[in-house]
Design a protein around this motif. Structure first.
Motif, PDB file in Angstrom:
ATOM      1  N   GLN A 230       0.830  -1.205   0.000  1.00 29.97           N
ATOM      2  CA  GLN A 230       0.000   0.000   0.000  1.00 29.97           C
ATOM      3  C   GLN A 230       0.864   1.254   0.000  1.00 29.97           C
ATOM      4  O   GLN A 230       0.573   2.214  -0.720  1.00 29.97           O
ATOM      5  CB  GLN A 230      -0.923  -0.014   1.222  1.00 29.97           C
ATOM      6  CG  GLN A 230      -2.033  -1.048   1.136  1.00 29.97           C
ATOM      7  CD  GLN A 230      -2.873  -1.118   2.395  1.00 29.97           C
ATOM      8  OE1 GLN A 230      -2.459  -0.692   3.473  1.00 29.97           O
ATOM      9  NE2 GLN A 230      -4.067  -1.681   2.281  1.00 29.97           N
ATOM     10  N   HIS A 231       1.939   1.256   0.789  1.00 33.09           N
ATOM     11  CA  HIS A 231       2.800   2.436   0.845  1.00 33.09           C
ATOM     12  C   HIS A 231       3.382   2.751  -0.526  1.00 33.09           C
ATOM     13  O   HIS A 231       3.409   3.918  -0.950  1.00 33.09           O
ATOM     14  CB  HIS A 231       3.932   2.242   1.847  1.00 33.09           C
ATOM     15  CG  HIS A 231       4.896   3.378   1.862  1.00 33.09           C
ATOM     16  ND1 HIS A 231       4.683   4.531   2.594  1.00 33.09           N
ATOM     17  CD2 HIS A 231       6.058   3.594   1.183  1.00 33.09           C
ATOM     18  CE1 HIS A 231       5.664   5.385   2.379  1.00 33.09           C
ATOM     19  NE2 HIS A 231       6.521   4.839   1.534  1.00 33.09           N
ATOM     20  N   PHE A 232       3.883   1.731  -1.195  1.00 35.48           N
ATOM     21  CA  PHE A 232       4.525   1.939  -2.494  1.00 35.48           C
ATOM     22  C   PHE A 232       3.533   1.893  -3.663  1.00 35.48           C
ATOM     23  O   PHE A 232       3.940   2.042  -4.815  1.00 35.48           O
ATOM     24  CB  PHE A 232       5.632   0.903  -2.707  1.00 35.48           C
ATOM     25  CG  PHE A 232       6.787   1.051  -1.765  1.00 35.48           C
ATOM     26  CD1 PHE A 232       7.626   2.151  -1.837  1.00 35.48           C
ATOM     27  CD2 PHE A 232       7.024   0.099  -0.776  1.00 35.48           C
ATOM     28  CE1 PHE A 232       8.688   2.304  -0.961  1.00 35.48           C
ATOM     29  CE2 PHE A 232       8.090   0.245   0.104  1.00 35.48           C
ATOM     30  CZ  PHE A 232       8.922   1.344   0.018  1.00 35.48           C
ATOM     31  N   ASP A 233       2.262   1.692  -3.354  1.00 33.84           N
ATOM     32  CA  ASP A 233       1.212   1.668  -4.381  1.00 33.84           C
ATOM     33  C   ASP A 233       1.589   0.691  -5.506  1.00 33.84           C
ATOM     34  O   ASP A 233       1.590   1.032  -6.690  1.00 33.84           O
ATOM     35  CB  ASP A 233       0.994   3.078  -4.950  1.00 33.84           C
ATOM     36  CG  ASP A 233      -0.254   3.184  -5.818  1.00 33.84           C
ATOM     37  OD1 ASP A 233      -1.155   2.341  -5.672  1.00 33.84           O
ATOM     38  OD2 ASP A 233      -0.306   4.097  -6.663  1.00 33.84           O
ATOM     39  N   VAL A 234       1.914  -0.530  -5.116  1.00 33.58           N
ATOM     40  CA  VAL A 234       2.373  -1.548  -6.064  1.00 33.58           C
ATOM     41  C   VAL A 234       1.227  -1.979  -6.980  1.00 33.58           C
ATOM     42  O   VAL A 234       0.126  -2.298  -6.518  1.00 33.58           O
ATOM     43  CB  VAL A 234       2.947  -2.763  -5.316  1.00 33.58           C
ATOM     44  CG1 VAL A 234       3.373  -3.850  -6.310  1.00 33.58           C
ATOM     45  CG2 VAL A 234       4.130  -2.340  -4.450  1.00 33.58           C
ATOM     46  N   LYS A 235       1.514  -1.985  -8.275  1.00 30.78           N
ATOM     47  CA  LYS A 235       0.539  -2.385  -9.289  1.00 30.78           C
ATOM     48  C   LYS A 235       0.765  -3.841  -9.679  1.00 30.78           C
ATOM     49  O   LYS A 235       1.827  -4.419  -9.426  1.00 30.78           O
ATOM     50  CB  LYS A 235       0.660  -1.486 -10.526  1.00 30.78           C
ATOM     51  CG  LYS A 235       0.531  -0.003 -10.234  1.00 30.78           C
ATOM     52  CD  LYS A 235      -0.803   0.349  -9.606  1.00 30.78           C
ATOM     53  CE  LYS A 235      -0.941   1.865  -9.411  1.00 30.78           C
ATOM     54  NZ  LYS A 235      -2.167   2.223  -8.665  1.00 30.78           N
ATOM     55  N   PRO A 236      -0.217  -4.475 -10.342  1.00 35.34           N
ATOM     56  CA  PRO A 236      -0.071  -5.879 -10.731  1.00 35.34           C
ATOM     57  C   PRO A 236       1.155  -6.166 -11.600  1.00 35.34           C
ATOM     58  O   PRO A 236       1.731  -7.256 -11.528  1.00 35.34           O
ATOM     59  CB  PRO A 236      -1.371  -6.164 -11.505  1.00 35.34           C
ATOM     60  CG  PRO A 236      -2.364  -5.226 -10.901  1.00 35.34           C
ATOM     61  CD  PRO A 236      -1.589  -3.973 -10.611  1.00 35.34           C
ATOM     62  N   ASP A 237       1.603  -5.199 -12.407  1.00 34.73           N
ATOM     63  CA  ASP A 237       2.763  -5.431 -13.277  1.00 34.73           C
ATOM     64  C   ASP A 237       4.087  -5.127 -12.581  1.00 34.73           C
ATOM     65  O   ASP A 237       5.158  -5.231 -13.191  1.00 34.73           O
ATOM     66  CB  ASP A 237       2.652  -4.616 -14.559  1.00 34.73           C
ATOM     67  CG  ASP A 237       2.830  -3.110 -14.322  1.00 34.73           C
ATOM     68  OD1 ASP A 237       2.728  -2.667 -13.156  1.00 34.73           O
ATOM     69  OD2 ASP A 237       3.062  -2.382 -15.306  1.00 34.73           O
ATOM     70  N   GLY A 238       4.043  -4.749 -11.295  1.00 39.02           N
ATOM     71  CA  GLY A 238       5.264  -4.426 -10.558  1.00 39.02           C
ATOM     72  C   GLY A 238       5.583  -2.948 -10.504  1.00 39.02           C
ATOM     73  O   GLY A 238       6.516  -2.542  -9.795  1.00 39.02           O
ATOM     74  N   SER A 239       4.865  -2.123 -11.230  1.00 36.18           N
ATOM     75  CA  SER A 239       5.072  -0.678 -11.141  1.00 36.18           C
ATOM     76  C   SER A 239       4.732  -0.204  -9.726  1.00 36.18           C
ATOM     77  O   SER A 239       3.890  -0.798  -9.040  1.00 36.18           O
ATOM     78  CB  SER A 239       4.205   0.048 -12.166  1.00 36.18           C
ATOM     79  OG  SER A 239       4.542  -0.349 -13.483  1.00 36.18           O
TER      80      SER A 239
END
Length: 253
Positions: A230-239
């Motif tokens: 959540q902190h790094f706002d990780v997306k499904p593709d790793g972004s």
């Protein structure tokens, strides 16, 4: 391979990609650097660990005589060519490590470093050198990725950074920067922070991260604790989103 040689080799091979990287060539911090040079009436500025030179161009366009300094000659060749393309006759390049500056005491009105210090072998020595070459009434600006103060988030960030780039040493916390700057003879810094989106494919391609290590980065992010994701706002593709800070300070007597 020793750390400084590793850093020079890593970035020498990717110099041109950093010139055109959207993460590096744009940002309100570049405009802010140019304004700062003008407001200070800056005559001589040092871009410490200049990379592809984006901070150097901003400072030169702000009216300063700029020395773009970097450990990678390939990076400096890119900077020199781009400076000629932009008609920036007030910009020169010089090679060397951040920890050993070949300049006289009190040479510069402004020393700036942008997205470089997390590769320095010895930040404390580099800051002492920056203090030495800066005039008594000069200004130091550090712009870099920073680690969160939360130890869990810090660990996740350092893990993915070194997997992506073997020359990475550490993204320091703002509290660490403040302590190191004051130990080097600077005032407690004023700081601002923001986040930058790191698009996974271009982020790893820019450093030519091997596929095995890129997969490891993606796996670390995918299986990190929920709070870290959540902190790094990780997306499904790793972004994800990277914390960045501007720290500005002056020498103290």
């Amino acid at each position: 391979m020793k750390q400084q040689n590793l850093a020079a080799a890593q970035f020498g091979a990717t110099a041109q990609s950093y010139l055109t990287s959207c993460v590096h060539l744009q940002g309100a911090d570049l405009q802010r650097l140019g304004r700062l040079a003008r407001e200070l009436g800056c005559q001589d500025a040092l871009d410490l660990g200049c990379g592809a030179g984006h901070a150097s161009y901003a400072l030169a366009e702000g009216g300063a005589r700029v020395t773009a300094y970097d450990i990678s000659q390939a990076m400096l060749d890119v900077v020199a060519a781009e400076a000629r393309q932009r008609g920036l006759e007030n910009l020169r390049t010089q090679q060397g490590p951040a920890e050993c500056l070949p300049f006289a005491d009190a040479t510069f009105d402004l020393v700036a470093t942008r997205f470089s210090a997390h590769h320095w072998l010895d930040v404390k020595t580099a800051l002492a050198e920056a203090r030495r070459v800066l005039k008594a009434d000069g200004t130091l600006v550090v712009i870099d990725a920073v680690a969160p103060e939360n130890p869990l988030f810090d660990t996740v960030l350092q893990t993915v950074e070194i997997l992506r780039d073997a020359s990475h040493i550490r993204d320091y916390r703002v509290s660490e920067w403040s302590a190191m700057l004051q130990a080097a003879g600077f005032a407690a810094p004023a700081s601002d922070s923001w986040t930058l989106p790191m698009e996974f494919a271009s982020w790893t391609a820019r450093m030519r991260t091997p596929a095995l290590r890129a997969d490891a980065v993606r796996d670390v992010l995918a299986h990190a604790a929920q709070e870290a994701r959540q902190h790094f706002d990780v997306k499904p593709d790793g972004s994800f989103r990277l914390d960045v800070a501007w720290l500005q300070t002056r020498p103290v007597a």
